[in-house]
Write a protein that holds these residues in place. Sequence first.
Motif, PDB file in Angstrom:
ATOM      1  N   UNK A 400      36.537 -76.372  -4.613  1.00  0.00           N
ATOM      2  CA  UNK A 400      36.217 -75.234  -4.242  1.00  0.00           C
ATOM      3  C   UNK A 400      37.418 -74.752  -3.404  1.00  0.00           C
ATOM      4  N   UNK A 401      38.102 -75.496  -2.314  1.00  0.00           N
ATOM      5  CA  UNK A 401      38.950 -75.136  -1.787  1.00  0.00           C
ATOM      6  C   UNK A 401      40.464 -74.759  -2.643  1.00  0.00           C
ATOM      7  N   UNK A 402      40.683 -75.604  -3.644  1.00  0.00           N
ATOM      8  CA  UNK A 402      41.677 -75.673  -4.449  1.00  0.00           C
ATOM      9  C   UNK A 402      41.553 -74.287  -5.337  1.00  0.00           C
ATOM     10  N   UNK A 403      40.288 -73.885  -5.670  1.00  0.00           N
ATOM     11  CA  UNK A 403      40.113 -72.497  -6.437  1.00  0.00           C
ATOM     12  C   UNK A 403      40.381 -71.397  -5.375  1.00  0.00           C
ATOM     13  N   UNK A 404      39.964 -71.531  -4.266  1.00  0.00           N
ATOM     14  CA  UNK A 404      40.019 -70.299  -3.306  1.00  0.00           C
ATOM     15  C   UNK A 404      41.322 -69.948  -2.647  1.00  0.00           C
ATOM     16  N   UNK A 405      42.169 -71.147  -2.620  1.00  0.00           N
ATOM     17  CA  UNK A 405      43.468 -71.030  -2.177  1.00  0.00           C
ATOM     18  C   UNK A 405      44.285 -69.962  -2.919  1.00  0.00           C
ATOM     19  N   UNK A 406      44.219 -69.857  -4.284  1.00  0.00           N
ATOM     20  CA  UNK A 406      44.581 -68.915  -5.047  1.00  0.00           C
ATOM     21  C   UNK A 406      44.576 -67.661  -4.809  1.00  0.00           C
ATOM     22  N   UNK A 407      43.612 -67.085  -3.974  1.00  0.00           N
ATOM     23  CA  UNK A 407      43.097 -65.945  -3.667  1.00  0.00           C
ATOM     24  C   UNK A 407      43.647 -65.414  -2.259  1.00  0.00           C
ATOM     25  N   UNK A 408      44.378 -66.448  -1.704  1.00  0.00           N
ATOM     26  CA  UNK A 408      44.740 -66.060  -0.270  1.00  0.00           C
ATOM     27  C   UNK A 408      46.195 -65.198  -0.318  1.00  0.00           C
ATOM     28  N   UNK A 409      46.373 -64.223   0.410  1.00  0.00           N
ATOM     29  CA  UNK A 409      47.587 -63.285   0.269  1.00  0.00           C
ATOM     30  C   UNK A 409      47.713 -62.632   1.651  1.00  0.00           C
ATOM     31  N   UNK A 410      48.907 -63.072   2.074  1.00  0.00           N
ATOM     32  CA  UNK A 410      49.426 -62.471   3.331  1.00  0.00           C
ATOM     33  C   UNK A 410      48.391 -62.886   4.585  1.00  0.00           C
ATOM     34  N   UNK A 412      48.393 -66.008   6.900  1.00  0.00           N
ATOM     35  CA  UNK A 412      49.009 -67.411   7.309  1.00  0.00           C
ATOM     36  C   UNK A 412      47.749 -68.135   7.862  1.00  0.00           C
ATOM     37  N   UNK A 413      47.236 -67.673   8.714  1.00  0.00           N
ATOM     38  CA  UNK A 413      46.153 -68.611   9.519  1.00  0.00           C
ATOM     39  C   UNK A 413      45.112 -68.881   8.318  1.00  0.00           C
ATOM     40  N   UNK A 414      44.530 -68.048   7.587  1.00  0.00           N
ATOM     41  CA  UNK A 414      43.595 -68.459   6.427  1.00  0.00           C
ATOM     42  C   UNK A 414      44.116 -69.648   5.662  1.00  0.00           C
ATOM     43  N   UNK A 415      45.359 -69.221   5.078  1.00  0.00           N
ATOM     44  CA  UNK A 415      46.129 -70.220   4.501  1.00  0.00           C
ATOM     45  C   UNK A 415      46.101 -71.702   5.258  1.00  0.00           C
ATOM     46  N   UNK A 416      46.543 -71.634   6.472  1.00  0.00           N
ATOM     47  CA  UNK A 416      46.628 -72.850   7.125  1.00  0.00           C
ATOM     48  C   UNK A 416      45.252 -73.628   7.206  1.00  0.00           C
ATOM     49  N   UNK A 417      44.313 -72.840   7.250  1.00  0.00           N
ATOM     50  CA  UNK A 417      42.839 -73.495   7.461  1.00  0.00           C
ATOM     51  C   UNK A 417      42.454 -73.985   6.147  1.00  0.00           C
ATOM     52  N   UNK A 418      42.692 -73.321   5.123  1.00  0.00           N
ATOM     53  CA  UNK A 418      42.476 -73.873   3.723  1.00  0.00           C
ATOM     54  C   UNK A 418      43.232 -75.180   3.513  1.00  0.00           C
ATOM     55  N   UNK A 419      44.462 -75.382   4.075  1.00  0.00           N
ATOM     56  CA  UNK A 419      45.137 -76.565   3.913  1.00  0.00           C
ATOM     57  C   UNK A 419      44.727 -77.580   4.783  1.00  0.00           C
ATOM     58  N   UNK A 420      44.116 -77.273   5.950  1.00  0.00           N
ATOM     59  CA  UNK A 420      43.669 -78.112   6.600  1.00  0.00           C
ATOM     60  C   UNK A 420      42.348 -78.893   6.076  1.00  0.00           C
ATOM     61  N   UNK A 421      41.359 -78.090   5.691  1.00  0.00           N
ATOM     62  CA  UNK A 421      40.501 -78.530   5.160  1.00  0.00           C
ATOM     63  C   UNK A 421      40.530 -79.354   3.889  1.00  0.00           C
ATOM     64  N   UNK A 422      41.655 -78.783   3.057  1.00  0.00           N
ATOM     65  CA  UNK A 422      42.046 -79.748   1.665  1.00  0.00           C
ATOM     66  C   UNK A 422      42.301 -81.105   2.231  1.00  0.00           C
ATOM     67  N   UNK A 443      50.487 -77.192   9.412  1.00  0.00           N
ATOM     68  CA  UNK A 443      51.028 -77.130  10.798  1.00  0.00           C
ATOM     69  C   UNK A 443      52.363 -76.007  10.406  1.00  0.00           C
ATOM     70  N   UNK A 444      52.972 -76.128   9.227  1.00  0.00           N
ATOM     71  CA  UNK A 444      54.165 -75.515   9.002  1.00  0.00           C
ATOM     72  C   UNK A 444      53.565 -73.896   9.049  1.00  0.00           C
ATOM     73  N   UNK A 445      52.486 -73.630   8.453  1.00  0.00           N
ATOM     74  CA  UNK A 445      52.013 -72.209   8.486  1.00  0.00           C
ATOM     75  C   UNK A 445      51.745 -71.590   9.932  1.00  0.00           C
ATOM     76  N   UNK A 446      51.116 -72.446  10.647  1.00  0.00           N
ATOM     77  CA  UNK A 446      50.714 -72.053  11.988  1.00  0.00           C
ATOM     78  C   UNK A 446      51.906 -71.802  12.859  1.00  0.00           C
ATOM     79  N   UNK A 447      52.803 -72.575  12.533  1.00  0.00           N
ATOM     80  CA  UNK A 447      54.225 -72.478  13.156  1.00  0.00           C
ATOM     81  C   UNK A 447      54.931 -70.950  12.889  1.00  0.00           C
TER      82      UNK A 447
END
Length: 450
Positions: A400-410, A412-422, A443-447
Amino acid sequence: MMKKRVLVILVFALFSNAFSVMAQTNPEDIAMATDEYQDSFYESLKQKGIENYDKAIVSLEKCIKLKPNDAVAYFELGKNYLSLKDYGNAQSFFEKATQLDPKNKWYWLGIYDVSYETKNYPLAIETIQKIIPFDEEYKDDLISLYMISNQYDKALATINEMNDKFGKSEDRDRYKMQILSQGKYQNAEASNLIDQIKKNPKEESNYIDLISLYSKSNETDKALDVAKQLAKEIPTSEWAQVSLFKVYLDANQADKAINSMNIILASSKIDSKIKHRTLNEFLIYTNKNPQYAPALEKAIGYFDNDPNVDVAKEIGKFYHSKNQFENAIKYYEKDLSANSDTDRETNLLLLDAYTQAKQFEPLTKRAMMMIEVYPSQPQFYYFAGMGSNQLKQFKNAKTVLEMGLDYVVDDAKLEANFNFQLGEAYNGLGDAKKKEEYFLKANELLKKKK
């Protein structure tokens, strides 16, 4: 619009005996000077009755030759020309009648009829002001004329004068609402109502109108001050409970406050803004005195059909802001069951409250349901993945996380959270390399966000 004007036209269509009850003598009921005059006059009435206005005019002209200063004949000529829509002649003959007998209101009403038919409102106003000394109720016609000609200041002053003298009427109330919808007249009306309250402190309607006026202009504190004054003068009024509720609440007399609140919320007279404020004050009180939560539950029920505010949702937000997530969840769920179960904002608030309360089973179940409703909203995928991780359903979390990551646009915080949960999902699946890869991306996205 102008009932008296229509009434006059109808009444004059009758013969003289119908006017015997009028305050003034009917022009058609005056004794005839000669047989010839009488024959011509009655012939004119007969011809007018069968709508032969031209022939009626000929007969009346004979009458005037016989009696050149007879106001009745000139008035009848005016009526016949009015029926022919010959407004110029009609006005001339009505004016001649008023010159001969200026104290007869029916002659002035003839001019009024012409001015109204021709939309000559300045003349209509001038004429009706000459009729008012004979019958003050014609001021209602004057109000209508002021409204037609956009003279709202004069209309409002006359409305208040008539209400004070004769009591309110449906037409005047409608006109007043129309005037007061324009904010610049509200101060004048507030001053008028304050004066009326001083004159008659036991008249409830003036308090209610003033409270409503303040409420509509968002001057809620002033509205409550008026309610307090009303409570002092008329304690049995439903509006008085608005003030009494606050008094009881401040005195910590909870049972009395709850009784007043229930009267307020059940009232069809009390403005919704006042009801919402009452509920909000009781909510704050209940937060400090949770033993009264059942009374709050009952109070919320009064707003089930409120089209303007989702009260249960707003209460949920209140508890959410206080980090009382169990209470927030209860009210979010109540709102969703009573309204739209798929409301996006309420569901996101509920999922966050589930997360904070560590209720991961209902979190995952609802998030998966919302993915079906909003398949392109990444937040729901995130909550579903996080919940699955907490339930150790790592395979489902990864999918479900891999599916949802495709919909994250602009974001960075949400994208970082997706990567952390993955990363957490791959850790649970025993893939340490993938775990480090996704943690590094997070971590890179949060920076970058910083």
